[in-house]
Design a protein around this motif. Structure first.
Motif, PDB file in Angstrom:
ATOM      1  N   GLY A 123       1.715  -0.886  15.311  1.00  0.00           N
ATOM      2  CA  GLY A 123       3.404  -2.596  14.729  1.00  0.00           C
ATOM      3  C   GLY A 123       3.838  -2.676  13.240  1.00  0.00           C
ATOM      4  N   LEU A 124       2.670  -2.362  12.098  1.00  0.00           N
ATOM      5  CA  LEU A 124       2.781  -2.343  10.926  1.00  0.00           C
ATOM      6  C   LEU A 124       4.641  -1.948  10.415  1.00  0.00           C
ATOM      7  N   PHE A 125       4.993  -2.362   9.581  1.00  0.00           N
ATOM      8  CA  PHE A 125       6.036  -1.515   9.554  1.00  0.00           C
ATOM      9  C   PHE A 125       5.482  -1.344   7.823  1.00  0.00           C
ATOM     10  N   TRP A 126       6.403   0.394   7.724  1.00  0.00           N
ATOM     11  CA  TRP A 126       5.907   1.036   6.691  1.00  0.00           C
ATOM     12  C   TRP A 126       7.271   1.522   5.902  1.00  0.00           C
ATOM     13  N   ILE A 127       7.176   0.454   4.558  1.00  0.00           N
ATOM     14  CA  ILE A 127       8.900   0.646   4.672  1.00  0.00           C
ATOM     15  C   ILE A 127       8.860   1.723   2.707  1.00  0.00           C
ATOM     16  N   GLY A 128       9.466   2.663   2.410  1.00  0.00           N
ATOM     17  CA  GLY A 128       9.371   3.279   1.158  1.00  0.00           C
ATOM     18  C   GLY A 128      10.758   2.902  -0.052  1.00  0.00           C
ATOM     19  N   THR A 129      10.249   2.461  -0.419  1.00  0.00           N
ATOM     20  CA  THR A 129      10.990   2.362  -1.778  1.00  0.00           C
ATOM     21  C   THR A 129      11.293   2.375  -3.087  1.00  0.00           C
ATOM     22  N   ARG A 130      11.833   2.263  -4.061  1.00  0.00           N
ATOM     23  CA  ARG A 130      11.865   2.404  -5.647  1.00  0.00           C
ATOM     24  C   ARG A 130      11.062   1.951  -6.461  1.00  0.00           C
ATOM     25  N   ASN A 131       9.778   0.667  -5.641  1.00  0.00           N
ATOM     26  CA  ASN A 131       9.183   0.485  -6.214  1.00  0.00           C
ATOM     27  C   ASN A 131       7.971   0.031  -5.795  1.00  0.00           C
ATOM     28  N   GLY A 132       7.413   1.223  -4.889  1.00  0.00           N
ATOM     29  CA  GLY A 132       6.784   1.874  -4.550  1.00  0.00           C
ATOM     30  C   GLY A 132       6.902   1.118  -3.176  1.00  0.00           C
ATOM     31  N   LEU A 133       5.450   1.794  -2.008  1.00  0.00           N
ATOM     32  CA  LEU A 133       5.793   2.467  -0.556  1.00  0.00           C
ATOM     33  C   LEU A 133       4.522   0.179  -0.215  1.00  0.00           C
ATOM     34  N   LEU A 134       5.641  -0.682   0.669  1.00  0.00           N
ATOM     35  CA  LEU A 134       5.265  -1.604   1.243  1.00  0.00           C
ATOM     36  C   LEU A 134       5.172  -1.753   2.796  1.00  0.00           C
ATOM     37  N   VAL A 135       3.931  -2.085   2.904  1.00  0.00           N
ATOM     38  CA  VAL A 135       3.428  -2.299   4.087  1.00  0.00           C
ATOM     39  C   VAL A 135       3.767  -4.025   4.511  1.00  0.00           C
ATOM     40  N   PHE A 136       4.610  -4.136   5.912  1.00  0.00           N
ATOM     41  CA  PHE A 136       5.039  -5.585   6.500  1.00  0.00           C
ATOM     42  C   PHE A 136       4.439  -5.954   8.280  1.00  0.00           C
ATOM     43  N   ASP A 137       3.702  -7.139   7.924  1.00  0.00           N
ATOM     44  CA  ASP A 137       2.916  -7.595   8.955  1.00  0.00           C
ATOM     45  C   ASP A 137       3.511  -8.613   9.620  1.00  0.00           C
ATOM     46  N   GLN A 138       4.993  -7.861  10.683  1.00  0.00           N
ATOM     47  CA  GLN A 138       5.551  -9.248  10.996  1.00  0.00           C
ATOM     48  C   GLN A 138       4.759  -9.991  11.753  1.00  0.00           C
ATOM     49  N   TYR A 139       3.500  -9.765  12.796  1.00  0.00           N
ATOM     50  CA  TYR A 139       2.812 -11.312  12.772  1.00  0.00           C
ATOM     51  C   TYR A 139       2.101 -12.351  12.146  1.00  0.00           C
ATOM     52  N   ASN A 140       1.710 -11.420  10.736  1.00  0.00           N
ATOM     53  CA  ASN A 140       1.618 -12.303   9.838  1.00  0.00           C
ATOM     54  C   ASN A 140       2.825 -13.415   8.385  1.00  0.00           C
ATOM     55  N   GLN A 141       3.471 -12.253   9.074  1.00  0.00           N
ATOM     56  CA  GLN A 141       4.803 -12.529   7.826  1.00  0.00           C
ATOM     57  C   GLN A 141       4.207 -12.357   6.620  1.00  0.00           C
ATOM     58  N   THR A 142       3.876 -11.359   6.239  1.00  0.00           N
ATOM     59  CA  THR A 142       3.105 -11.232   4.765  1.00  0.00           C
ATOM     60  C   THR A 142       3.498  -9.836   3.650  1.00  0.00           C
ATOM     61  N   PHE A 143       3.921  -9.404   3.101  1.00  0.00           N
ATOM     62  CA  PHE A 143       4.241  -7.899   2.878  1.00  0.00           C
ATOM     63  C   PHE A 143       2.671  -7.147   2.157  1.00  0.00           C
ATOM     64  N   PHE A 144       2.466  -6.433   2.062  1.00  0.00           N
ATOM     65  CA  PHE A 144       1.281  -5.415   0.635  1.00  0.00           C
ATOM     66  C   PHE A 144       1.996  -4.287   0.024  1.00  0.00           C
ATOM     67  N   THR A 145       1.549  -3.939  -1.166  1.00  0.00           N
ATOM     68  CA  THR A 145       1.714  -3.285  -1.688  1.00  0.00           C
ATOM     69  C   THR A 145       1.183  -1.756  -2.518  1.00  0.00           C
ATOM     70  N   TYR A 146       1.453  -0.376  -1.938  1.00  0.00           N
ATOM     71  CA  TYR A 146       0.847   0.149  -3.388  1.00  0.00           C
ATOM     72  C   TYR A 146       1.839   1.174  -4.277  1.00  0.00           C
ATOM     73  N   LYS A 147       1.431   0.766  -5.709  1.00  0.00           N
ATOM     74  CA  LYS A 147       1.836   1.191  -6.796  1.00  0.00           C
ATOM     75  C   LYS A 147       1.322   1.985  -7.562  1.00  0.00           C
ATOM     76  N   ASN A 148       1.687   2.814  -7.814  1.00  0.00           N
ATOM     77  CA  ASN A 148       1.221   3.770  -9.072  1.00  0.00           C
ATOM     78  C   ASN A 148       0.062   2.427 -10.346  1.00  0.00           C
ATOM     79  N   ASP A 149      -0.582   3.753 -10.702  1.00  0.00           N
ATOM     80  CA  ASP A 149      -1.968   3.272 -10.814  1.00  0.00           C
ATOM     81  C   ASP A 149      -2.190   4.100 -11.931  1.00  0.00           C
ATOM     82  N   PRO A 150      -2.298   4.049 -13.433  1.00  0.00           N
ATOM     83  CA  PRO A 150      -2.221   5.426 -14.084  1.00  0.00           C
ATOM     84  C   PRO A 150      -3.653   5.190 -14.745  1.00  0.00           C
ATOM     85  N   THR A 151      -4.557   4.358 -14.207  1.00  0.00           N
ATOM     86  CA  THR A 151      -5.632   4.325 -14.788  1.00  0.00           C
ATOM     87  C   THR A 151      -6.767   4.955 -13.234  1.00  0.00           C
ATOM     88  N   LYS A 152      -5.601   4.715 -12.400  1.00  0.00           N
ATOM     89  CA  LYS A 152      -6.986   5.394 -11.263  1.00  0.00           C
ATOM     90  C   LYS A 152      -5.747   7.235 -10.724  1.00  0.00           C
TER      91      LYS A 152
END
Length: 770
Positions: free
Chosen positions: A160-189
């Motif tokens: 049930g998780l929503f994966w949303i591709g944007t111009r600012n990275g990859l968002l993960v939306f949990d509709q039950y907890n109503q929270t967002f989590f973001t995966y973004k580029n980290d040049p050091t990793k």
């Protein structure tokens, strides 16, 4: 691409397949295309539609479970009923806090529970009341860039998780907890998202719950492992035609089809292999658009670009299996094209029929042109060439059909070309041409023979001159050595007798004299045998005392080294054969070997005699009847090597390190019958080291023993016993042999000796008799 079509030349935003016949296409305008009838309906210019279905082309379109078509536009969200041809608009109203939160809708999505979701610049909204138009909105943590209208791409997994591709990275939306989590580029990793601009999301066909494939604008294709939270990257260096990936669609064979800025690419995730297609394969253009891709229920794929739409069934896209023939088409020397028709041409046949080509060294700019005989899409044929004996690896020239070589060294070469058809099928055999570059006259084999002859003649004359000079120099040295030898002869005689006298000890001399006196009288034979035993043991005692005294002098540092240069060969030979009578009595064979008859060495004769006598005496003691004792002398580099070898009882390997220790015996139970004391070898080692030499032994028990002595070819300074290195050219091999007799049984009168010296004979005969 139909010129009569009203959508020709438009850049496509999004695509939706209503059924097998009806295709919805969004550009700046929304079109409904009936593939069966060819009819294209324009929803912006249709005057019969008072409630027009969007006045601009939508960013996103979906078909919901009830057959309705939903579009996200700059004027909100539209729902269209294809049956009634009526539409409803859900638009932004600032006074309505429960309505659409913003004017522009970028994406519309239907989840697993048949709910409609809308993505705007700042919100991800759920339509909770279809009739009243009530939305429940969730604000992003980071707003979407308003000035870059690229729709977000949305995917919902089984959890049930929503994966949303944007111009600012990859968002993960949990509709039950109503929270967002973001995966973004980290040049050091290393294993993070390599580009935050995400254009498409596709679950892996084989493992959708664990792997997501992401298309980015500049980072190529990213493989996201959901469990590990890591990203792997596939870019142009791995074979992707371009690092901008707009759309990703899976086919029924597990492949991923990617739309890019340089055509379409079929990617095999199992083998990580890309197969690329461009405009030459029939694409509308090489450039596609974000969001303009759609996968039909029957596996048909749609990709929209800047010049139209491509649609196809992946299973129907076949590679060309034809292996093309490769031919040479043209030969150029410099700027001149060489043909058979030209006078004095080097070609007797056309270049395509020629297998061997002969060129001179001054024809130093050579160009070959070639072609693959496949005309499906000639511009997609690829080539590689190699000049054997000049190039180590193949040179891949792409679509370039020529190869130029300059300043080739004279020699034999083979020019090879291989190529592909339009689908990359290689003709590995290709075509080959033998190429021979002839050398100039000064580099021919005859020229080198002349050079060699002249060099040998010059070398011969130089060598002859040097030999004559060395011959004269050696003659002068020989004369000087002979003069010095005669001058020192008297001194050697007196020194010899003085040293012998000094070694005798008075008490033992008296005892030996008395024993011999009694033995010479008339006594019984039985008693005489006892006296002989006493005489022999007295002599052994005298030798043993001398050895002990010598060891004491060495230990005290008071032993003087009176070193002189002599011929070590004649010196050792005279000592060695002084044991001949004893060897014959024991039926032992004596052998003496030397590389040279005259090897000069600086040594103390008295101490050298003790060294050699000790080793030969030991060899005689431990060698049984019918055995053999051999003494060898050789010159190796800057060393003189003396080897004393016997075929006696040998020494066990574990006892070899101790044989030079004082008073050490190998095994009293074995060697007691040979009456060893363990002093001789210790004295021998000390005397050799006094000469700056070394000694070691090799032995196998029951097979014999070998003692090896190394003396440096240098000079010993008698004052400090230091070795001074001398060059080979300063060593003379012309000294008169040093003659030495161990026994005093033979005599020569002074008159006879003077007579020999006066005659000037080079040879001296020594007669020994008993």
């Amino acid at each position: 691409n139909d010129p009569s079509s009203r959508i020709t030349g438009f850049s496509i935003r999004s695509i939706l397949q209503e059924n097998d016949d009806i295709i919805w296409i969004s550009t700046d305008v929304l079109y409904k295309w009936n593939r069966r009838t060819g009819e294209i309906k324009d929803f912006e210019t249709d005057s019969n539609r008072p409630d027009d279905f969007g006045n601009t082309g939508p960013w996103s379109m979906i078909k919901s479970y009830d057959g309705k078509i939903w579009t996200a536009t700059t004027e909100g969200v539209f729902r269209y009923d294809p049956t009634t041809e009526k539409s409803r608009q859900y638009k932004f109203n600032p006074a309505d806090t429960l309505g659409l939160p913003q004017k522009e809708a970028f994406a519309v999505f239907e989840d697993h529970q048949k709910n409609i979701w809308v993505a705007t610049q700042n919100y991800f909204s759920k339509l909770i009341d279809l009739d009243k138009g009530i939305f429940k909105s969730f604000a992003y943590q980071t707003p979407l860039p308003y000035n870059q209208r690229v729709r977000p791409v949305i995917y919902q997994d089984k959890k049930g998780l929503f994966w949303i591709g944007t111009r600012n990275g990859l968002l993960v939306f949990d509709q039950y907890n109503q929270t967002f989590f973001t995966y973004k580029n980290d040049p050091t990793k290393k294993f993070t998202l390599n580009n935050d601009n995400i254009n498409s999301i596709c679950p892996d066909p084989a493992n959708p719950d664990k792997i997501l494939w992401l298309g980015t604008s500049g980072g190529g294709l990213n493989k996201f492992n959901i469990d590990e939270g890591t990203f792997a990257h596939f870019t142009e260096s791995e074979g992707l035609p371009n690092n901008v990936v707009y759309g990703i669609l899976p086919d029924r064979n597990g492949n991923l089809w990617l739309s890019t800025n340089k055509g379409l690419s079929k990617f095999n995730p199992k083998k990580n292999i890309f197969r690329n297609y461009d405009v030459l394969d029939g694409l509308q253009s090489n450039e596609f658009n974000t969001g303009a891709f759609y996968l039909g229920k029957n596996g048909e794929m749609f990709f929209g670009g800047i010049k139209g739409l491509n649609y196809f069934y992946p299973d129907n896209v076949k590679d060309n299996p034809y292996i093309p023939r490769i031919v040479l088409t043209k030969l150029k020397l410099g700027d001149d094209v060489i043909t058979v028709k030209k006078n004095n041409s080097i070609l007797h046949k056309t270049i395509s029929e020629t297998t061997k080509l002969l060129l001179t060294y001054d024809e130093d700019v050579i160009t070959f042109e070639f072609a693959a005989l496949d005309f499906s899409a000639p511009r997609k044929n690829r080539y590689a060439y190699k000049l054997e004996n000049f190039n180590k690896d193949w040179i891949y020239s792409g679509s370039v059909r020529s190869a130029t070589f300059t300043h080739l060294p004279p020699g034999k070469y083979i020019f090879r070309v291989k190529g592909t058809n339009n689908d990359g099928i290689w003709n590995e055999t290709g075509v080959a041409l033998e190429l021979i570059i002839t050398p100039p006259w000064w580099s021919t084999i005859w020229a080198y023979l002349v050079y060699l002859t002249l060099f040998l003649l010059i070398l011969y004359f130089i060598r002859s001159y040097e030999l004559n000079r060395l011959r004269l120099k050696n003659q002068l040295k020989l004369e000087k050595v002979e003069t010095d030898t005669l001058r020192n002869l008297d001194h050697l005689k007196s020194s010899f007798f003085a040293n012998i006298s000094h070694e005798f000890r008075t008490p033992l001399t008296l005892i030996l004299g008395q024993i011999e006196s009694v033995m010479s009288s008339d006594i019984a034979t039985k008693e005489k045998g006892k006296l002989q035993i006493a005489n022999r043991n007295a002599r052994r005692l005298l030798t043993l005392i001398n050895q002990i005294l010598d060891l004491s002098k060495l230990e005290a540092g008071s032993m003087e080294l009176k070193a002189e240069q002599h011929n070590i060969v004649s010196f050792l030979k005279s000592i060695f054969y002084s044991f001949e009578s004893l060897a014959e009595s024991k039926k032992i064979t004596l052998k003496f070997e030397s590389d040279l008859s005259n090897i000069p060495l600086k040594f103390d004769p008295d101490k050298m005699e003790k060294i050699i006598c000790n080793l030969i005496s030991n060899a005689l003691k431990f060698t049984s009847e019918n055995g053999e004792i051999k003494v060898s002398i050789m010159v190796i580099s800057n060393k003189i090597k003396i080897i004393v070898k016997d075929t006696g009882i040998g020494i066990p390997e574990n006892r070899l390190p101790h044989i030079f220790d004082r008073f050490y015996q190998v095994d009293s139970s074995i060697t007691r019958e040979y009456e060893g004391t363990g002093i001789g070898l210790a004295l021998t080692k000390e005397l050799i080291e006094l000469h700056k030499g070394s000694i070691y032994a090799k032995s196998k028990f029951g097979e014999g023993t070998e003692f090896i002595i190394d003396f440096p070819r240098g000079e010993l300074n008698s004052e400090n016993n230091l070795l001074v290195e001398i060059n080979d050219e300063n060593i003379s091999f012309t000294d008169n042999e040093y003659l030495h007799d161990l026994h005093d049984d033979s005599e020569i009168t002074m008159s006879e000796e003077n007579q020999l010296l006066k005659t000037g004979q080079k040879e001296i005969v020594l007669i020994v008799e008993d």
